[in-house]
Design a protein around this motif. Structure first.
Motif, PDB file in Angstrom:
ATOM      1  N   GLY A 197       0.825  -1.198   0.000  1.00  0.00           N
ATOM      2  CA  GLY A 197       0.000   0.000   0.000  1.00  0.00           C
ATOM      3  C   GLY A 197       0.860   1.249   0.000  1.00  0.00           C
ATOM      4  O   GLY A 197       2.042   1.208  -0.350  1.00  0.00           O
ATOM      5  N   PHE A 198       0.277   2.355   0.399  1.00  0.00           N
ATOM      6  CA  PHE A 198       1.012   3.633   0.419  1.00  0.00           C
ATOM      7  C   PHE A 198       0.511   4.473   1.580  1.00  0.00           C
ATOM      8  O   PHE A 198      -0.610   4.284   2.072  1.00  0.00           O
ATOM      9  N   ASN A 199       1.352   5.383   2.021  1.00  0.00           N
ATOM     10  CA  ASN A 199       0.980   6.252   3.133  1.00  0.00           C
ATOM     11  C   ASN A 199       0.472   7.607   2.630  1.00  0.00           C
ATOM     12  O   ASN A 199       0.431   7.856   1.419  1.00  0.00           O
ATOM     13  N   LYS A 200       0.117   8.485   3.546  1.00  0.00           N
ATOM     14  CA  LYS A 200      -0.492   9.758   3.145  1.00  0.00           C
ATOM     15  C   LYS A 200       0.501  10.678   2.446  1.00  0.00           C
ATOM     16  O   LYS A 200       0.099  11.634   1.771  1.00  0.00           O
ATOM     17  N   GLU A 201       1.797  10.401   2.587  1.00  0.00           N
ATOM     18  CA  GLU A 201       2.804  11.189   1.865  1.00  0.00           C
ATOM     19  C   GLU A 201       2.966  10.715   0.418  1.00  0.00           C
ATOM     20  O   GLU A 201       3.716  11.298  -0.349  1.00  0.00           O
ATOM     21  N   GLY A 202       2.281   9.625   0.069  1.00  0.00           N
ATOM     22  CA  GLY A 202       2.385   9.102  -1.287  1.00  0.00           C
ATOM     23  C   GLY A 202       3.591   8.212  -1.489  1.00  0.00           C
ATOM     24  O   GLY A 202       4.109   8.099  -2.606  1.00  0.00           O
ATOM     25  N   SER A 203       4.053   7.547  -0.433  1.00  0.00           N
ATOM     26  CA  SER A 203       5.190   6.636  -0.518  1.00  0.00           C
ATOM     27  C   SER A 203       4.718   5.200  -0.306  1.00  0.00           C
ATOM     28  O   SER A 203       3.809   4.943   0.500  1.00  0.00           O
ATOM     29  N   PHE A 204       5.355   4.281  -1.015  1.00  0.00           N
ATOM     30  CA  PHE A 204       5.020   2.866  -0.880  1.00  0.00           C
ATOM     31  C   PHE A 204       5.338   2.368   0.528  1.00  0.00           C
ATOM     32  O   PHE A 204       6.359   2.718   1.112  1.00  0.00           O
ATOM     33  N   VAL A 205       4.433   1.543   1.067  1.00  0.00           N
ATOM     34  CA  VAL A 205       4.698   0.881   2.350  1.00  0.00           C
ATOM     35  C   VAL A 205       4.272  -0.582   2.247  1.00  0.00           C
ATOM     36  O   VAL A 205       3.227  -0.897   1.664  1.00  0.00           O
ATOM     37  N   ALA A 206       5.104  -1.467   2.793  1.00  0.00           N
ATOM     38  CA  ALA A 206       4.729  -2.879   2.943  1.00  0.00           C
ATOM     39  C   ALA A 206       4.261  -3.039   4.381  1.00  0.00           C
ATOM     40  O   ALA A 206       5.005  -2.744   5.315  1.00  0.00           O
ATOM     41  N   ARG A 207       3.023  -3.480   4.557  1.00  0.00           N
ATOM     42  CA  ARG A 207       2.441  -3.544   5.905  1.00  0.00           C
ATOM     43  C   ARG A 207       2.428  -5.012   6.370  1.00  0.00           C
ATOM     44  O   ARG A 207       1.498  -5.774   6.015  1.00  0.00           O
ATOM     45  N   PRO A 208       3.437  -5.420   7.153  1.00  0.00           N
ATOM     46  CA  PRO A 208       3.587  -6.840   7.540  1.00  0.00           C
ATOM     47  C   PRO A 208       2.367  -7.404   8.249  1.00  0.00           C
ATOM     48  O   PRO A 208       2.030  -8.586   8.079  1.00  0.00           O
ATOM     49  N   ASN A 209       1.683  -6.572   9.006  1.00  0.00           N
ATOM     50  CA  ASN A 209       0.519  -7.073   9.750  1.00  0.00           C
ATOM     51  C   ASN A 209      -0.662  -7.399   8.829  1.00  0.00           C
ATOM     52  O   ASN A 209      -1.598  -8.095   9.237  1.00  0.00           O
ATOM     53  N   LEU A 210      -0.618  -6.905   7.579  1.00  0.00           N
ATOM     54  CA  LEU A 210      -1.684  -7.187   6.619  1.00  0.00           C
ATOM     55  C   LEU A 210      -1.258  -8.210   5.569  1.00  0.00           C
ATOM     56  O   LEU A 210      -2.044  -8.563   4.684  1.00  0.00           O
ATOM     57  N   HIS A 211      -0.009  -8.699   5.667  1.00  0.00           N
ATOM     58  CA  HIS A 211       0.524  -9.607   4.649  1.00  0.00           C
ATOM     59  C   HIS A 211       0.260 -11.076   5.006  1.00  0.00           C
ATOM     60  O   HIS A 211       0.412 -11.497   6.157  1.00  0.00           O
TER      61      HIS A 211
END
Length: 460
Positions: A197-211
């Motif tokens: 996904g991505f954060n509010k700054e518009g940067s990619f994030v991998a969210r381990p708790n949702l993987h």
């Protein structure tokens, strides 16, 4: 061996936006390999768009009052227009035309819609930066861009509730193509991309708790795969190299693919570890690329038509919004593909309405006249509807454009005949109608306008 003028015009029509008269002298004594090397050299620079300086937060929009929301929507529309015009201006003026032509290809290949102009600009710059680089790097960065994650719902893709949209389009449209995977592969791939996904700054994030960290079996391989693993497995399949090569063949060569040539391209692409430059070098230097059946056989996309006209005649617009109206009338608004499959292209570009506009636009622009638009409604295209008032009504628009005729006329080599001028402006050999124009027209400016207003000018 020195390339002939016909080959040089063909190369520039396909690898760029057309050969200008100013280019003819510089390319007159080059071999095809030298000319191709020159196009790559000129496109080494990467000039990202930076029209949109900040990200408008959708969360802030939801929390705002009605007055602020209205201002937000107005700002959003202005950003979308500004981004579109900025790219059209860059394509119309840059020396890096091969990079821009490939950015346009990837813009359609990775078709994406977003109402956030910041995200759209970000994705466009990814496509431009990697346009001549490595396909793996390109597809990974595209896959991690907020625009694509949002468009194909991967922001909502999480363990126990996988969303298959991105996983499906990744295979069907971006890499391996239909017939080379199963529905189970789609499901397993979607699990691998959970948490991206991505954060509010518009940067990619991998969210381990949702993987979903469980074992997955994808295209015959089993492991605790993540999204990048899926991309690697797809690239291991030669079908991916062939899928991309076929699409590039249809874009640069002929709407009817030649299997032997496509397979040869796929071999080059696959063996070069998906480096795009060697593939294009092979394509542009192949003898069959310059075969008679592959010259003047493609219909210019609307953007290619407008940009080519702008470049050839050094056109500037006092009212840049008219360029958006051209795009709408001709059926290709940048950043607004019709769906995730992109614009179908080819003969789909032409219908009775769009052909009328294509023939009318050059004469109108080059004479600074008035053109009447009957806007075509795209139900999802809310932002652009506002730019042309009531879409069902005809809108008379003063073009407010000017060609630099002094620059155009002085760039024509001395001693050029009407026939040689026609050969430079048109991709096809003169027919009866074109010969009549050549024979009857004395004034070079009038000749250029008439030639640009023919159906033949729509071919490249």
């Amino acid at each position: 061996m020195i390339a002939n003028a016909k080959q040089m015009r063909h190369l520039y029509a396909r690898a760029g936006f057309g050969l200008r008269f100013a280019d003819t002298k510089a390319t007159a004594n080059l071999s095809i390999k030298q000319a191709v090397a020159g196009l790559f050299k000129a496109s080494e620079a990467d000039n990202p768009l930076n029209m949109i300086a900040s990200n408008i937060s959708y969360k802030d929009f939801l929390l705002a009052n009605e007055g602020t929301k209205k201002m937000f929507l107005q700002e959003q529309r202005q950003q979308e227009k500004a981004l579109n015009i900025s790219w059209m201006t860059q394509m119309s003026s840059t020396d890096t035309q091969l990079r821009e032509k490939m950015a346009l290809f990837w813009h359609n290949h990775f078709a994406c819609r977003t109402q956030n102009a910041w995200y759209a600009q970000q994705l466009n710059n990814i496509q431009r930066s990697n346009a001549l680089g490595n396909f793996k790097t390109l597809i990974l960065q595209v896959s991690q861009s907020p625009a694509m994650l949002q468009f194909l719902n991967n922001q909502q893709n999480q363990k126990n509730h996988p969303n298959e949209n991105f996983a499906r389009e990744l295979m069907e449209l971006f890499t391996i193509g239909r017939g080379n995977y199963t529905e189970q592969d789609v499901k397993e791939s979607a699990r691998a991309f959970t948490g991206w996904g991505f954060n509010k700054e518009g940067s990619f994030v991998a969210r381990p708790n949702l993987h979903d960290a469980g074992q997955k079996t994808f295209l015959g391989k089993t492991g605790n795969f993540g999204g990048e693993d899926i991309i690697n497995i797809l690239l291991e399949k030669k079908e991916t190299a062939r899928f991309i090569s076929k699409k590039l063949y249809k874009y640069f060569v002929n709407e009817t693919p030649d299997d032997a040539h496509v397979n040869a391209m796929a071999d080059v692409f696959y063996n070069a570890n998906y480096e795009i430059k060697p593939l294009l070098e092979y394509l542009f230097t192949a003898d069959w690329f310059y075969a008679e059946k592959n010259i003047g056989n493609l219909i210019k996309a609307p953007v290619e038509f407008i940009v080519g006209l702008n470049r050839q005649f050094y056109i500037t617009y006092q009212n840049p919004d008219v360029v958006l109206q051209f795009e709408r009338a001709l059926g290709q608004v940048l950043f607004y593909p019709p769906n995730v499959a992109g614009w179908p292209g080819g003969k789909n570009w032409i219908d009775s309405s769009s052909l009328m506009y294509r023939i009318k636009i050059p004469a109108t622009v080059l004479n600074g006249g008035v053109i009447e638009f009957s806007g075509k409604v795209d139900p999802e295209d809310e932002a652009f509807i506002a730019t042309t008032r009531r879409q069902q009504e005809a809108v008379a628009t003063k073009i407010q454009a000017s060609a630099d005729w002094d620059k155009f006329l002085t760039s024509i080599p001395q001693g050029s005949t009407n026939a040689t001028i026609a050969q430079t402006l048109l991709a096809v050999a003169p027919t009866g109608n074109i010969n009549q124009i050549i024979n009857k027209t004395i004034d070079i400016k009038a000749l250029a306008i008439e030639l640009a207003s023919t159906p033949e000018y729509q071919l490249c």
